[in-house]
Design a protein around this motif. Structure first.
Motif, PDB file in Angstrom:
ATOM      1  N   SER A 163       0.842  -1.197   0.000  1.00 13.70           N
ATOM      2  CA  SER A 163       0.000   0.000   0.000  1.00 13.70           C
ATOM      3  C   SER A 163       0.882   1.254   0.000  1.00 13.70           C
ATOM      4  N   PHE A 164       1.996   1.193   0.706  1.00 18.33           N
ATOM      5  CA  PHE A 164       2.942   2.312   0.778  1.00 18.33           C
ATOM      6  C   PHE A 164       2.217   3.632   1.092  1.00 18.33           C
ATOM      7  N   ASP A 165       1.439   3.612   2.178  1.00 21.25           N
ATOM      8  CA  ASP A 165       0.616   4.788   2.530  1.00 21.25           C
ATOM      9  C   ASP A 165       1.040   5.372   3.880  1.00 21.25           C
ATOM     10  N   PRO A 166       2.192   6.015   3.962  1.00 26.96           N
ATOM     11  CA  PRO A 166       3.202   6.261   2.938  1.00 26.96           C
ATOM     12  C   PRO A 166       4.388   5.286   3.096  1.00 26.96           C
ATOM     13  N   ILE A 167       5.364   5.417   2.185  1.00 25.55           N
ATOM     14  CA  ILE A 167       6.602   4.633   2.296  1.00 25.55           C
ATOM     15  C   ILE A 167       7.327   5.012   3.603  1.00 25.55           C
ATOM     16  N   THR A 168       7.861   4.001   4.274  1.00 26.10           N
ATOM     17  CA  THR A 168       8.632   4.219   5.511  1.00 26.10           C
ATOM     18  C   THR A 168      10.101   3.856   5.246  1.00 26.10           C
ATOM     19  N   ASN A 169      10.947   4.117   6.230  1.00 29.94           N
ATOM     20  CA  ASN A 169      12.351   3.708   6.088  1.00 29.94           C
ATOM     21  C   ASN A 169      12.485   2.183   6.078  1.00 29.94           C
ATOM     22  N   GLY A 170      11.510   1.489   6.667  1.00 31.46           N
ATOM     23  CA  GLY A 170      11.516   0.022   6.617  1.00 31.46           C
ATOM     24  C   GLY A 170      11.312  -0.468   5.193  1.00 31.46           C
ATOM     25  N   HIS A 171      10.341   0.127   4.486  1.00 37.49           N
ATOM     26  CA  HIS A 171      10.135  -0.220   3.070  1.00 37.49           C
ATOM     27  C   HIS A 171      11.409   0.089   2.271  1.00 37.49           C
ATOM     28  N   LYS A 187      -9.140   3.054   2.147  1.00 36.81           N
ATOM     29  CA  LYS A 187      -9.201   4.507   2.356  1.00 36.81           C
ATOM     30  C   LYS A 187      -7.813   5.097   2.710  1.00 36.81           C
ATOM     31  N   PRO A 188      -6.890   5.038   1.759  1.00 37.45           N
ATOM     32  CA  PRO A 188      -5.544   5.541   2.058  1.00 37.45           C
ATOM     33  C   PRO A 188      -5.524   7.043   2.323  1.00 37.45           C
ATOM     34  N   LEU A 189      -4.568   7.478   3.140  1.00 38.40           N
ATOM     35  CA  LEU A 189      -4.389   8.910   3.408  1.00 38.40           C
ATOM     36  C   LEU A 189      -3.897   9.608   2.147  1.00 38.40           C
ATOM     37  N   PHE A 190      -2.931   8.982   1.466  1.00 37.28           N
ATOM     38  CA  PHE A 190      -2.360   9.575   0.256  1.00 37.28           C
ATOM     39  C   PHE A 190      -3.023   8.958  -0.970  1.00 37.28           C
ATOM     40  N   SER A 191      -3.290   9.787  -1.967  1.00 34.45           N
ATOM     41  CA  SER A 191      -3.864   9.272  -3.214  1.00 34.45           C
ATOM     42  C   SER A 191      -2.840   8.367  -3.902  1.00 34.45           C
ATOM     43  N   THR A 192      -3.291   7.591  -4.875  1.00 35.88           N
ATOM     44  CA  THR A 192      -2.349   6.723  -5.602  1.00 35.88           C
ATOM     45  C   THR A 192      -1.225   7.562  -6.199  1.00 35.88           C
ATOM     46  N   ASN A 193      -1.576   8.687  -6.817  1.00 35.72           N
ATOM     47  CA  ASN A 193      -0.545   9.535  -7.437  1.00 35.72           C
ATOM     48  C   ASN A 193       0.447  10.064  -6.412  1.00 35.72           C
ATOM     49  N   GLU A 194      -0.070  10.460  -5.255  1.00 37.61           N
ATOM     50  CA  GLU A 194       0.828  10.980  -4.208  1.00 37.61           C
ATOM     51  C   GLU A 194       1.770   9.877  -3.720  1.00 37.61           C
ATOM     52  N   ARG A 195       1.238   8.663  -3.562  1.00 36.05           N
ATOM     53  CA  ARG A 195       2.085   7.555  -3.088  1.00 36.05           C
ATOM     54  C   ARG A 195       3.158   7.205  -4.124  1.00 36.05           C
ATOM     55  N   VAL A 196       2.747   7.217  -5.398  1.00 34.03           N
ATOM     56  CA  VAL A 196       3.713   6.930  -6.475  1.00 34.03           C
ATOM     57  C   VAL A 196       4.796   8.013  -6.501  1.00 34.03           C
ATOM     58  N   GLU A 197       4.390   9.280  -6.393  1.00 33.15           N
ATOM     59  CA  GLU A 197       5.370  10.379  -6.431  1.00 33.15           C
ATOM     60  C   GLU A 197       6.350  10.280  -5.265  1.00 33.15           C
ATOM     61  N   LEU A 198       5.827  10.003  -4.065  1.00 30.86           N
ATOM     62  CA  LEU A 198       6.716   9.869  -2.899  1.00 30.86           C
ATOM     63  C   LEU A 198       7.695   8.717  -3.106  1.00 30.86           C
ATOM     64  N   LEU A 199       7.197   7.587  -3.618  1.00 32.53           N
ATOM     65  CA  LEU A 199       8.079   6.433  -3.876  1.00 32.53           C
ATOM     66  C   LEU A 199       9.172   6.807  -4.876  1.00 32.53           C
ATOM     67  N   LYS A 200       8.766   7.496  -5.940  1.00 32.60           N
ATOM     68  CA  LYS A 200       9.753   7.874  -6.974  1.00 32.60           C
ATOM     69  C   LYS A 200      10.824   8.777  -6.378  1.00 32.60           C
ATOM     70  N   GLU A 201      10.399   9.762  -5.589  1.00 29.20           N
ATOM     71  CA  GLU A 201      11.372  10.702  -5.014  1.00 29.20           C
ATOM     72  C   GLU A 201      12.320   9.987  -4.051  1.00 29.20           C
ATOM     73  N   VAL A 202      11.747   9.103  -3.239  1.00 29.35           N
ATOM     74  CA  VAL A 202      12.543   8.442  -2.205  1.00 29.35           C
ATOM     75  C   VAL A 202      13.485   7.382  -2.801  1.00 29.35           C
ATOM     76  N   CYS A 203      13.107   6.833  -3.951  1.00 32.78           N
ATOM     77  CA  CYS A 203      13.931   5.779  -4.590  1.00 32.78           C
ATOM     78  C   CYS A 203      14.794   6.339  -5.728  1.00 32.78           C
ATOM     79  N   ALA A 204      14.849   7.666  -5.864  1.00 33.08           N
ATOM     80  CA  ALA A 204      15.520   8.272  -7.024  1.00 33.08           C
ATOM     81  C   ALA A 204      17.000   7.897  -7.121  1.00 33.08           C
ATOM     82  N   HIS A 205      17.629   7.544  -5.984  1.00 33.35           N
ATOM     83  CA  HIS A 205      19.069   7.207  -6.000  1.00 33.35           C
ATOM     84  C   HIS A 205      19.324   5.782  -6.494  1.00 33.35           C
ATOM     85  N   LEU A 206      18.275   5.026  -6.750  1.00 33.84           N
ATOM     86  CA  LEU A 206      18.447   3.627  -7.173  1.00 33.84           C
ATOM     87  C   LEU A 206      18.058   3.506  -8.645  1.00 33.84           C
TER      88      LEU A 206
END
Ligand code: PNS
Length: 162
Positions: free
Chosen positions: A9-17, A42-61
Motif C-alpha cells: 500500500s505504501f501509505d506512505p513509504i517508511t524507512n523500513g520499506h 481509504k488511504p491517506l495519500f492518493s495513488t498519485n501521491e504515493r507513487v510520487e513519494l516512492l519515486k522521489e525516495v527511490c531516485a538514487h536507485l
C-alpha cells in the motif's frame, strides 16, 4: 533478466520499506515497486501521491521502477513476467498473513512464487499506520520515514486530513 515485484500500500513509504527496496536492488536486476490502489483501505495519500513519494525516495536507485496497479497482484505478475513477488517479514506476527497471501497467489497462478526478506531490525516495529498515528500527535518520526514523507505528512496535517 532477474526481476521482482515488491507490492504494497505504501501509505506512505517508511524507512523500513526503503531498507527492503535497497536490499532487493542489490540482488535483482530490476525491482518493480508496485503501489496497490487499495481504495477500500481509504488511504491517506492518493495513488498519485504515493507513487510520487516512492519515486522521489527511490531516485538514487537506478534499477527501480515505481508503478501502480489495480486488481489482482497475480495479473500484474503475469503481465510483467517477473521472477517473484517480494514481501518483507518484520516479525513472526507478519508471518501468518504473508503465508496466506503467498499460498493464495500461487493457487491463482502456479508460477507466482513469493520470497521474503527481513528489514534491518531497527525497522522491525515500523509501519505506515504507526508513522501516521505518531505524526498526527506531533511525535518525532524522523528516524522512521524519509524527509519527503515527513513534509508530506506535515502538509496533510495542515490541511486537517491526517
Ligand atoms: O502494504 P500492504 O497493505 O500489506 O499490501 C498488501 C497488498 C497490496 C500486497 C495486497 O493487498 C495485494 O496484493 N492486493 C492486490 C489484490 C490481490 O491480489 N489480493 C489477493 C491477495 S492473496
Amino acid at each position: 533478466m532477474n526481476s521482482v515485484i515488491y507490492p504494497g500500500s505504501f501509505d506512505p513509504i517508511t524507512n523500513g520499506h526503503l531498507d527492503l527496496i535497497e536490499r532487493a536492488s542489490k540482488i535483482f536486476d530490476k525491482v518493480y515497486v508496485a503501489t496497490a490502489m487499495n481504495d477500500e483501505k481509504k488511504p491517506l495519500f492518493s495513488t498519485n501521491e504515493r507513487v510520487e513519494l516512492l519515486k522521489e525516495v527511490c531516485a538514487h536507485l537506478d534499477n527501480i521502477e515505481v508503478i501502480n496497479f489495480d486488481g489482482l497482484l497475480v495479473d500484474i505478475v503475469s503481465r510483467l513476467d517477473v521472477s517473484a513477488v517480494l514481501r518483507g517479514l518484520r516479525a513472526v506476527t507478519d508471518f501468518e498473513f504473508e503465508l496466506q497471501m503467498a499460498l493464495m497467489n500461487r493457487q491463482l497462478n502456479k508460477k507466482c512464487e513469493t520470497i521474503f526478506m527481513a528489514p534491518s531490525p531497527q525497522y522491525s516495529f515500523v509501519s505506515s499506520t504507526i508513522i501516521k498515528e505518531i505524526a498526527r500527535h506531533d511525535g518525532d518520526i524522523s528516524k522512521y520515514a524519509p524527509a519527503k514523507v515527513l513534509s508530506a505528512l506535515n502538509d496533510k496535517k495542515k490541511e486537517g486530513r491526517l
